[in-house]
Design an enzyme around this catalytic site. Structure first.
Site, PDB file in Angstrom:
ATOM      1  N   ASP A 122       0.851  -1.199   0.000  1.00 48.45           N
ATOM      2  CA  ASP A 122       0.000   0.000   0.000  1.00 48.45           C
ATOM      3  C   ASP A 122       0.884   1.246   0.000  1.00 48.45           C
ATOM      4  OD1 ASP A 122       0.518   1.031   2.748  1.00 48.45           O
ATOM      5  OD2 ASP A 122      -0.473  -0.803   3.418  1.00 48.45           O
ATOM      6  N   HIS A 125       8.607  -5.394  -1.163  1.00 54.05           N
ATOM      7  CA  HIS A 125       7.723  -6.346  -1.860  1.00 54.05           C
ATOM      8  C   HIS A 125       6.923  -5.689  -2.989  1.00 54.05           C
ATOM      9  CE1 HIS A 125       7.772  -9.326   1.802  1.00 54.05           C
ATOM     10  NE2 HIS A 125       8.854  -9.390   1.071  1.00 54.05           N
ATOM     11  N   THR A 156       4.588  -7.168  11.943  1.00 56.62           N
ATOM     12  CA  THR A 156       4.844  -8.254  10.988  1.00 56.62           C
ATOM     13  C   THR A 156       4.977  -9.576  11.740  1.00 56.62           C
ATOM     14  OG1 THR A 156       6.348  -9.083   9.253  1.00 56.62           O
ATOM     15  CG2 THR A 156       7.323  -7.610  10.890  1.00 56.62           C
ATOM     16  N   LEU A 192       0.972  -6.702  17.736  1.00 56.55           N
ATOM     17  CA  LEU A 192      -0.247  -6.943  18.513  1.00 56.55           C
ATOM     18  C   LEU A 192      -0.070  -8.113  19.464  1.00 56.55           C
ATOM     19  CD1 LEU A 192      -3.095  -5.750  18.640  1.00 56.55           C
ATOM     20  CD2 LEU A 192      -3.789  -7.402  16.909  1.00 56.55           C
TER      21      LEU A 192
HETATM   22  C1  BJW Z   1      -0.725  -5.707  14.395  1.00 56.15           C
HETATM   23  C2  BJW Z   1      -1.918  -5.020  14.335  1.00 56.15           C
HETATM   24  C3  BJW Z   1      -1.919  -3.761  14.901  1.00 56.15           C
HETATM   25  C4  BJW Z   1      -2.278  -6.879  13.408  1.00 56.15           C
HETATM   26  N1  BJW Z   1      -0.814  -3.276  15.455  1.00 56.15           N
HETATM   27  N2  BJW Z   1       0.367  -5.227  14.959  1.00 56.15           N
HETATM   28  C5  BJW Z   1      11.333 -22.149   3.741  1.00 56.15           C
HETATM   29  C6  BJW Z   1      12.054 -21.558   4.782  1.00 56.15           C
HETATM   30  C7  BJW Z   1      12.462 -20.220   4.701  1.00 56.15           C
HETATM   31  C8  BJW Z   1      12.148 -19.446   3.596  1.00 56.15           C
HETATM   32  C9  BJW Z   1      11.453 -20.049   2.572  1.00 56.15           C
HETATM   33  C10 BJW Z   1      11.044 -21.377   2.637  1.00 56.15           C
HETATM   34  N3  BJW Z   1      10.360 -21.653   1.492  1.00 56.15           N
HETATM   35  C11 BJW Z   1      10.327 -20.556   0.714  1.00 56.15           C
HETATM   36  C12 BJW Z   1      10.993 -19.568   1.369  1.00 56.15           C
HETATM   37  C13 BJW Z   1      11.189 -18.169   0.897  1.00 56.15           C
HETATM   38  C14 BJW Z   1       9.879 -17.392   0.906  1.00 56.15           C
HETATM   39  C15 BJW Z   1       9.258 -17.487   2.293  1.00 56.15           C
HETATM   40  O1  BJW Z   1       9.631 -16.783   3.219  1.00 56.15           O
HETATM   41  N4  BJW Z   1       8.237 -18.336   2.449  1.00 56.15           N
HETATM   42  C16 BJW Z   1       7.585 -18.530   3.740  1.00 56.15           C
HETATM   43  C17 BJW Z   1       6.110 -18.767   3.524  1.00 56.15           C
HETATM   44  C18 BJW Z   1       8.294 -19.655   4.475  1.00 56.15           C
HETATM   45  N5  BJW Z   1      10.208 -16.024   0.583  1.00 56.15           N
HETATM   46  C19 BJW Z   1      10.273 -15.616  -0.672  1.00 56.15           C
HETATM   47  O2  BJW Z   1       9.999 -16.344  -1.611  1.00 56.15           O
HETATM   48  C20 BJW Z   1      10.772 -14.200  -0.891  1.00 56.15           C
HETATM   49  N6  BJW Z   1      11.823 -14.213  -1.840  1.00 56.15           N
HETATM   50  C21 BJW Z   1      12.983 -14.835  -1.593  1.00 56.15           C
HETATM   51  O3  BJW Z   1      13.199 -15.459  -0.560  1.00 56.15           O
HETATM   52  O4  BJW Z   1      13.906 -14.694  -2.616  1.00 56.15           O
HETATM   53  C22 BJW Z   1      15.152 -15.375  -2.484  1.00 56.15           C
HETATM   54  C23 BJW Z   1      16.168 -14.644  -1.655  1.00 56.15           C
HETATM   55  C24 BJW Z   1      17.287 -15.300  -1.236  1.00 56.15           C
HETATM   56  C25 BJW Z   1      18.237 -14.657  -0.484  1.00 56.15           C
HETATM   57  C26 BJW Z   1      18.094 -13.328  -0.132  1.00 56.15           C
HETATM   58  C27 BJW Z   1      16.989 -12.671  -0.553  1.00 56.15           C
HETATM   59  C28 BJW Z   1      16.024 -13.338  -1.299  1.00 56.15           C
HETATM   60  C29 BJW Z   1       9.671 -13.323  -1.463  1.00 56.15           C
HETATM   61  C30 BJW Z   1       8.584 -13.096  -0.475  1.00 56.15           C
HETATM   62  C31 BJW Z   1       7.438 -12.325  -1.131  1.00 56.15           C
HETATM   63  C32 BJW Z   1       6.311 -12.105  -0.124  1.00 56.15           C
HETATM   64  N7  BJW Z   1       5.197 -11.637  -0.840  1.00 56.15           N
HETATM   65  C33 BJW Z   1       3.972 -11.333  -0.074  1.00 56.15           C
HETATM   66  C34 BJW Z   1       2.813 -11.109  -1.082  1.00 56.15           C
HETATM   67  C35 BJW Z   1       3.099 -10.056  -2.078  1.00 56.15           C
HETATM   68  C36 BJW Z   1       2.711  -8.691  -1.573  1.00 56.15           C
HETATM   69  C37 BJW Z   1       1.213  -8.522  -1.468  1.00 56.15           C
HETATM   70  O5  BJW Z   1       0.440  -9.152  -2.199  1.00 56.15           O
HETATM   71  O6  BJW Z   1       0.824  -7.719  -0.604  1.00 56.15           O
HETATM   72  O7  BJW Z   1       4.176 -10.198   0.773  1.00 56.15           O
HETATM   73  S1  BJW Z   1       3.460 -12.621   1.042  1.00 56.15           S
HETATM   74  C38 BJW Z   1       2.806 -11.557   2.254  1.00 56.15           C
HETATM   75  O8  BJW Z   1       3.538 -11.817   3.478  1.00 56.15           O
HETATM   76  C39 BJW Z   1       3.147 -10.129   1.795  1.00 56.15           C
HETATM   77  C40 BJW Z   1       3.697  -9.541   3.069  1.00 56.15           C
HETATM   78  O9  BJW Z   1       4.538  -8.434   2.781  1.00 56.15           O
HETATM   79  C41 BJW Z   1       4.403 -10.715   3.713  1.00 56.15           C
HETATM   80  C42 BJW Z   1       4.617 -10.565   5.200  1.00 56.15           C
HETATM   81  O10 BJW Z   1       3.394 -10.525   5.883  1.00 56.15           O
HETATM   82  P1  BJW Z   1       3.243  -9.584   7.165  1.00 56.15           P
HETATM   83  O11 BJW Z   1       3.355  -8.184   6.745  1.00 56.15           O
HETATM   84  O12 BJW Z   1       4.128 -10.071   8.237  1.00 56.15           O
HETATM   85  O13 BJW Z   1       1.693  -9.839   7.533  1.00 56.15           O
HETATM   86  P2  BJW Z   1       1.040 -10.956   8.450  1.00 56.15           P
HETATM   87  O14 BJW Z   1      -0.421 -10.961   8.167  1.00 56.15           O
HETATM   88  O15 BJW Z   1       1.747 -12.245   8.340  1.00 56.15           O
HETATM   89  O16 BJW Z   1       1.303 -10.418   9.947  1.00 56.15           O
HETATM   90  C43 BJW Z   1       0.724  -9.223  10.422  1.00 56.15           C
HETATM   91  C44 BJW Z   1       1.133  -9.039  11.872  1.00 56.15           C
HETATM   92  O17 BJW Z   1       0.612  -7.802  12.322  1.00 56.15           O
HETATM   93  C45 BJW Z   1       0.605 -10.129  12.808  1.00 56.15           C
HETATM   94  O18 BJW Z   1       1.655 -10.625  13.625  1.00 56.15           O
HETATM   95  C46 BJW Z   1      -0.439  -9.410  13.684  1.00 56.15           C
HETATM   96  O19 BJW Z   1      -0.485  -9.862  15.030  1.00 56.15           O
HETATM   97  C47 BJW Z   1       0.071  -7.990  13.625  1.00 56.15           C
HETATM   98  N8  BJW Z   1      -0.965  -6.977  13.778  1.00 56.15           N
HETATM   99  N9  BJW Z   1      -2.875  -5.851  13.701  1.00 56.15           N
HETATM  100  C48 BJW Z   1       0.302  -4.077  15.480  1.00 56.15           C
HETATM  101  N10 BJW Z   1      -3.070  -3.019  14.925  1.00 56.15           N
END
Ligand code: BJW
Length: 237
Positions: A96, A111, A179, A205
């Site tokens: 966003d 991202h 996050t 949170l």
């Molecule tokens: C509050 C609140 C309030 C609520 N106040 N708090 C196995 C092991 C390790 C890694 C991997 C694996 N298999 C694959 C991987 C790699 C993979 C990965 O991590 N996968 C996992 C599922 C395990 N990662 C990738 O593929 C990344 N690329 C990569 O690794 O490339 C290779 C590389 C190698 C070496 C160096 C560098 C790179 C790419 C990741 C792309 C993520 N894309 C997304 C979607 C696209 C964007 C979109 O559509 O919006 O990005 S996924 C989604 O998750 C989005 C977010 O940015 C991302 C993180 O989520 P976030 O922001 O943490 O949200 P939530 O919902 O999970 O959490 C919210 C939090 O807020 C919660 O804790 C709540 O409690 C809290 N909260 N209200 C304060 N009011």
């Protein structure tokens, strides 16, 4: 380390920072989009398999941008950016535009951004408002059907990793806000910062998957915790 010893700050934000603006998080109770998990729509494979579905996911989210406003957490981080004399880098995982609308300048979107498109034909990136859909025409080369959202999907390399790594190695304070710590490489930033000697603070949170790696964890709403923390840092700085 005393707060007054801090000069360089890196802040990582996730979906929780925008939750109080009304945007859904990914892994909370409202984290499904029409029954799909983000892992099922945010991949290059999903886009190849069903581009209409993936465009619909991002078109719907792009449409909500015009209906939401930055909240107190975004505004406090923008104030910190404006008033902090040392180095500062705000790395957001969010696609966003609420940080920039609040006024943050030293900001990068690791991202990608909902408000941008990327043409797979000519490799140009450009601003995009409104729906994109499968037939979108590239404003640069004029081809239809080659434009995708400029979003980093699973398996793709996040943006500006070199710049982020460098800032993490130089920072004295690393702060993670709203996050879950479920997605790498962002979830590993705390380890890099710690290894390089930074103090680490989490605000969420609830305890995240990586809470145990932080020197300090504060639990509560970002809209309350972040303005309090910014006041504290600016008073001490
Ligand atoms: C509050 C609140 C309030 C609520 N106040 N708090 C196995 C092991 C390790 C890694 C991997 C694996 N298999 C694959 C991987 C790699 C993979 C990965 O991590 N996968 C996992 C599922 C395990 N990662 C990738 O593929 C990344 N690329 C990569 O690794 O490339 C290779 C590389 C190698 C070496 C160096 C560098 C790179 C790419 C990741 C792309 C993520 N894309 C997304 C979607 C696209 C964007 C979109 O559509 O919006 O990005 S996924 C989604 O998750 C989005 C977010 O940015 C991302 C993180 O989520 P976030 O922001 O943490 O949200 P939530 O919902 O999970 O959490 C919210 C939090 O807020 C919660 O804790 C709540 O409690 C809290 N909260 N209200 C304060 N009011």
């Amino acid at each position: 380390m005393h707060s007054s010893d801090i000069r360089n700050i890196v802040i990582l934000t996730g979906a929780g920072v925008s939750a109080e603006s009304g945007l859904a998080t990914f892994r909370g109770p409202d984290g499904l989009w029409e029954g799909h998990r983000v892992e099922d729509v945010a991949t290059p494979e999903a886009f190849l398999r069903d581009p209409a579905l993936v465009h619909a996911f991002y078109d719907a989210r792009r449409a909500t941008l015009g209906m939401v406003e930055p909240n107190a957490a975004h505004r406090a981080l923008a104030r910190l950016d404006a008033e902090w004399a040392g180095e500062l880098l705000l790395v957001t995982q969010n696609v966003d535009d609420l940080h920039e609308r609040a006024g943050s300048n030293r900001l990068l979107h690791m991202h990608g951004e909902l408000a941008k498109g990327w043409c797979l034909g000519c490799d140009e990136r450009f601003g995009w408002t409104g729906a994109m859909g499968e037939a979108a025409e590239c404003p640069s080369c004029g081809t239809s059907g080659t434009v995708r959202p400029d979003i980093v999907w699973f398996g793709e390399m996040p943006y500006e990793m070199d710049r982020i790594e460098e800032a993490l190695q130089r920072c004295d304070l690393f702060v993670s806000i709203g996050t879950s710590g479920a997605v790498y490489p962002a979830a590993g930033f705390v380890q890099t910062a710690r290894y390089c000697g930074a103090r680490t603070l989490e605000m969420n949170l609830e305890p995240s998957l990586g809470s145990y790696m932080f020197d300090e964890s504060r639990t509560g709403r970002a809209g309350e915790l972040v303005p309090q923390w910014v006041d504290q840092v600016l008073r001490a700085g």
